[in-house]
Motif scaffolding. Structure first.
Motif, PDB file in Angstrom:
ATOM      1  N   LYS A  35       0.745  -1.205   0.016  1.00 37.32           N
ATOM      2  CA  LYS A  35       0.110  -0.066  -0.088  1.00 37.32           C
ATOM      3  C   LYS A  35       0.901   1.230   0.031  1.00 37.32           C
ATOM      4  CE  LYS A  35      -3.988   1.997   2.185  1.00 37.32           C
ATOM      5  NZ  LYS A  35      -4.989   1.776   3.241  1.00 37.32           N
ATOM      6  N   GLU A  37       0.968   5.416   0.103  1.00 37.34           N
ATOM      7  CA  GLU A  37       0.087   6.310   0.908  1.00 37.34           C
ATOM      8  C   GLU A  37       0.817   7.654   0.446  1.00 37.34           C
ATOM      9  OE1 GLU A  37      -2.582   4.948   4.443  1.00 37.34           O
ATOM     10  OE2 GLU A  37      -0.562   4.333   4.719  1.00 37.34           O
ATOM     11  N   GLN A  38       0.273   8.410  -0.309  1.00 41.05           N
ATOM     12  CA  GLN A  38       1.031   9.672  -0.435  1.00 41.05           C
ATOM     13  C   GLN A  38       0.743  10.839   0.374  1.00 41.05           C
ATOM     14  OE1 GLN A  38      -0.255  11.309  -4.651  1.00 41.05           O
ATOM     15  NE2 GLN A  38       1.672  12.652  -4.424  1.00 41.05           N
ATOM     16  N   GLU A  39       1.892  11.625   0.747  1.00 41.53           N
ATOM     17  CA  GLU A  39       1.972  12.669   1.781  1.00 41.53           C
ATOM     18  C   GLU A  39       2.710  13.758   1.194  1.00 41.53           C
ATOM     19  OE1 GLU A  39       2.873  12.140   5.864  1.00 41.53           O
ATOM     20  OE2 GLU A  39       1.895  10.283   6.066  1.00 41.53           O
ATOM     21  N   TYR A  43       5.788   9.084  -0.339  1.00 38.13           N
ATOM     22  CA  TYR A  43       4.825   8.281  -0.133  1.00 38.13           C
ATOM     23  C   TYR A  43       5.336   7.368   1.083  1.00 38.13           C
ATOM     24  CZ  TYR A  43       2.943   8.887  -4.985  1.00 38.13           C
ATOM     25  OH  TYR A  43       2.585   9.468  -5.982  1.00 38.13           O
TER      26      TYR A  43
END
Length: 105
Positions: A35, A37-39, A43
């Motif tokens: 998985k 998850e972009q921030e 990521y």
């Protein structure tokens, strides 16, 4: 959408993992769902099947490379500790499949 939906393929991949005297022998490519998850531009990456494999990258390409490294390193720890490697689960929405390096034997 997942890159690959397993079913019969999942069983085939499960059969390709075997533990023998603290060595992991891979007979076929094995893929674990990750998985991303972009921030911002960065990521965070995690593998639900191998919770020790957690990493991040400054951008998509960096995160992808770091994910491969984290998976390899975590699986190597399983081997060193004589632990059974969990079989890969089916890819879910929002995950991509990362290949476990066949050189890990």
């Amino acid at each position: 959408e997942p890159l690959l939906r397993q079913g019969p393929l999942k069983q085939e991949m499960n059969d390709s993992i075997s533990i023998y005297r603290n060595s992991i022998m891979l007979c076929r490519p094995v893929f674990y769902p990750a998985k991303f998850e972009q921030e911002g531009q960065a990521y965070n990456v995690s593998f639900r099947d191998i919770p020790e494999a957690i990493t991040c990258g400054d951008d998509w390409d960096d995160a992808l490379q770091m994910a491969k490294d984290a998976l390899f390193t975590s699986v190597d720890f399983y081997r060193e500790e004589g632990r059974t490697l969990p079989p890969p689960s089916e890819c879910q929405e929002g995950e991509i499949l990362i290949a476990l390096d066949l050189a890990l034997t």
